[in-house]
Design a protein around this motif. Structure first.
Motif, PDB file in Angstrom:
ATOM      1  N   GLU A  48      11.440  -0.932  -0.229  1.00  0.00           N
ATOM      2  CA  GLU A  48      10.432   0.098  -0.499  1.00  0.00           C
ATOM      3  C   GLU A  48       9.047  -0.332  -0.021  1.00  0.00           C
ATOM      4  O   GLU A  48       8.331   0.452   0.602  1.00  0.00           O
ATOM      5  N   ILE A  49       8.655  -1.569  -0.310  1.00  0.00           N
ATOM      6  CA  ILE A  49       7.312  -2.009   0.071  1.00  0.00           C
ATOM      7  C   ILE A  49       7.206  -2.199   1.584  1.00  0.00           C
ATOM      8  O   ILE A  49       6.206  -1.823   2.192  1.00  0.00           O
ATOM      9  N   VAL A  50       8.248  -2.764   2.196  1.00  0.00           N
ATOM     10  CA  VAL A  50       8.231  -2.939   3.662  1.00  0.00           C
ATOM     11  C   VAL A  50       8.223  -1.574   4.346  1.00  0.00           C
ATOM     12  O   VAL A  50       7.447  -1.339   5.287  1.00  0.00           O
ATOM     13  N   THR A  51       9.057  -0.649   3.892  1.00  0.00           N
ATOM     14  CA  THR A  51       9.082   0.694   4.483  1.00  0.00           C
ATOM     15  C   THR A  51       7.733   1.376   4.328  1.00  0.00           C
ATOM     16  O   THR A  51       7.229   2.001   5.274  1.00  0.00           O
ATOM     17  N   ASN A  52       7.131   1.255   3.161  1.00  0.00           N
ATOM     18  CA  ASN A  52       5.812   1.842   2.928  1.00  0.00           C
ATOM     19  C   ASN A  52       4.788   1.281   3.918  1.00  0.00           C
ATOM     20  O   ASN A  52       3.981   2.021   4.485  1.00  0.00           O
ATOM     21  N   ALA A  53       4.839  -0.031   4.139  1.00  0.00           N
ATOM     22  CA  ALA A  53       3.906  -0.671   5.082  1.00  0.00           C
ATOM     23  C   ALA A  53       4.128  -0.162   6.505  1.00  0.00           C
ATOM     24  O   ALA A  53       3.169   0.101   7.238  1.00  0.00           O
ATOM     25  N   ILE A  54       5.384  -0.001   6.888  1.00  0.00           N
ATOM     26  CA  ILE A  54       5.700   0.463   8.243  1.00  0.00           C
ATOM     27  C   ILE A  54       5.289   1.923   8.429  1.00  0.00           C
ATOM     28  O   ILE A  54       4.670   2.281   9.434  1.00  0.00           O
ATOM     29  N   VAL A  55       5.623   2.759   7.458  1.00  0.00           N
ATOM     30  CA  VAL A  55       5.381   4.198   7.593  1.00  0.00           C
ATOM     31  C   VAL A  55       3.906   4.558   7.411  1.00  0.00           C
ATOM     32  O   VAL A  55       3.369   5.385   8.150  1.00  0.00           O
ATOM     33  N   HIS A  56       3.253   3.932   6.444  1.00  0.00           N
ATOM     34  CA  HIS A  56       1.891   4.344   6.101  1.00  0.00           C
ATOM     35  C   HIS A  56       0.800   3.401   6.596  1.00  0.00           C
ATOM     36  O   HIS A  56      -0.370   3.772   6.611  1.00  0.00           O
ATOM     37  N   GLY A  57       1.162   2.197   6.989  1.00  0.00           N
ATOM     38  CA  GLY A  57       0.178   1.273   7.556  1.00  0.00           C
ATOM     39  C   GLY A  57      -0.163   1.704   8.970  1.00  0.00           C
ATOM     40  O   GLY A  57       0.596   2.421   9.608  1.00  0.00           O
ATOM     41  N   ASN A  58      -1.291   1.271   9.457  1.00  0.00           N
ATOM     42  CA  ASN A  58      -1.656   1.667  10.821  1.00  0.00           C
ATOM     43  C   ASN A  58      -1.777   0.463  11.745  1.00  0.00           C
ATOM     44  O   ASN A  58      -2.517   0.480  12.710  1.00  0.00           O
ATOM     45  N   ALA A  59      -1.018  -0.579  11.436  1.00  0.00           N
ATOM     46  CA  ALA A  59      -1.019  -1.776  12.282  1.00  0.00           C
ATOM     47  C   ALA A  59       0.297  -1.851  13.055  1.00  0.00           C
ATOM     48  O   ALA A  59       1.277  -1.195  12.706  1.00  0.00           O
ATOM     49  N   ASN A  60       0.300  -2.666  14.087  1.00  0.00           N
ATOM     50  CA  ASN A  60       1.498  -2.843  14.906  1.00  0.00           C
ATOM     51  C   ASN A  60       2.483  -3.835  14.313  1.00  0.00           C
ATOM     52  O   ASN A  60       3.639  -3.872  14.715  1.00  0.00           O
TER      53      ASN A  60
END
Length: 127
Positions: A48-60
């Motif tokens: 959940e936390i990794v997916t959240n970072a991938i989907v909602h974060g704006n870094a590569n």
């Protein structure tokens, strides 16, 4: 119970969530935690936390760190290198997403945000 730790960084691509889950299982195994429910709960929080970072974060890239101390306390840290904060929201019954941080709130002992890193802790119940 033994201490165990892993650190990894990867491209912000959903395909890497499964790698984080595999690393989680390996670290917990090295720490002596093999209870299926416990391992599944920790893997779910990582997902959940990794997916959240991938989907909602704006870094590569996303950085992931998992630490299990000798007392069985697990610390999950996911850095999305973004300034936004995760939101706990009420998803509608027909929403396909939006429940990740709600699950973290319910299942983790504690969670928060430090800088660009979202973290959570949970005891494994194993000593």
């Amino acid at each position: 119970m033994r201490a165990a730790h892993a650190v990894m960084s990867f491209d912000a691509d959903p395909r890497h969530v499964e790698n984080a889950r595999r690393v989680t299982k390996a670290v917990l195994g090295k720490a002596g935690i093999r209870d299926r429910d416990t391992v599944g709960t920790v893997q779910l929080l990582v997902s959940e936390i990794v997916t959240n970072a991938i989907v909602h974060g704006n870094a590569n890239t996303v950085s992931f760190q998992l630490t299990c101390d000798a007392d069985g306390q697990v610390l999950i840290e996911v850095d999305d290198h973004s300034s936004g904060n995760p939101e706990v929201r009420e998803a509608a019954p027909d929403d396909e997403g939006g429940r990740g941080m709600q699950l973290v709130t319910v299942l983790a002992d504690d969670w928060g945000r430090k800088g660009t890193c979202t973290w959570c802790t949970l005891p494994t119940g194993t000593r």
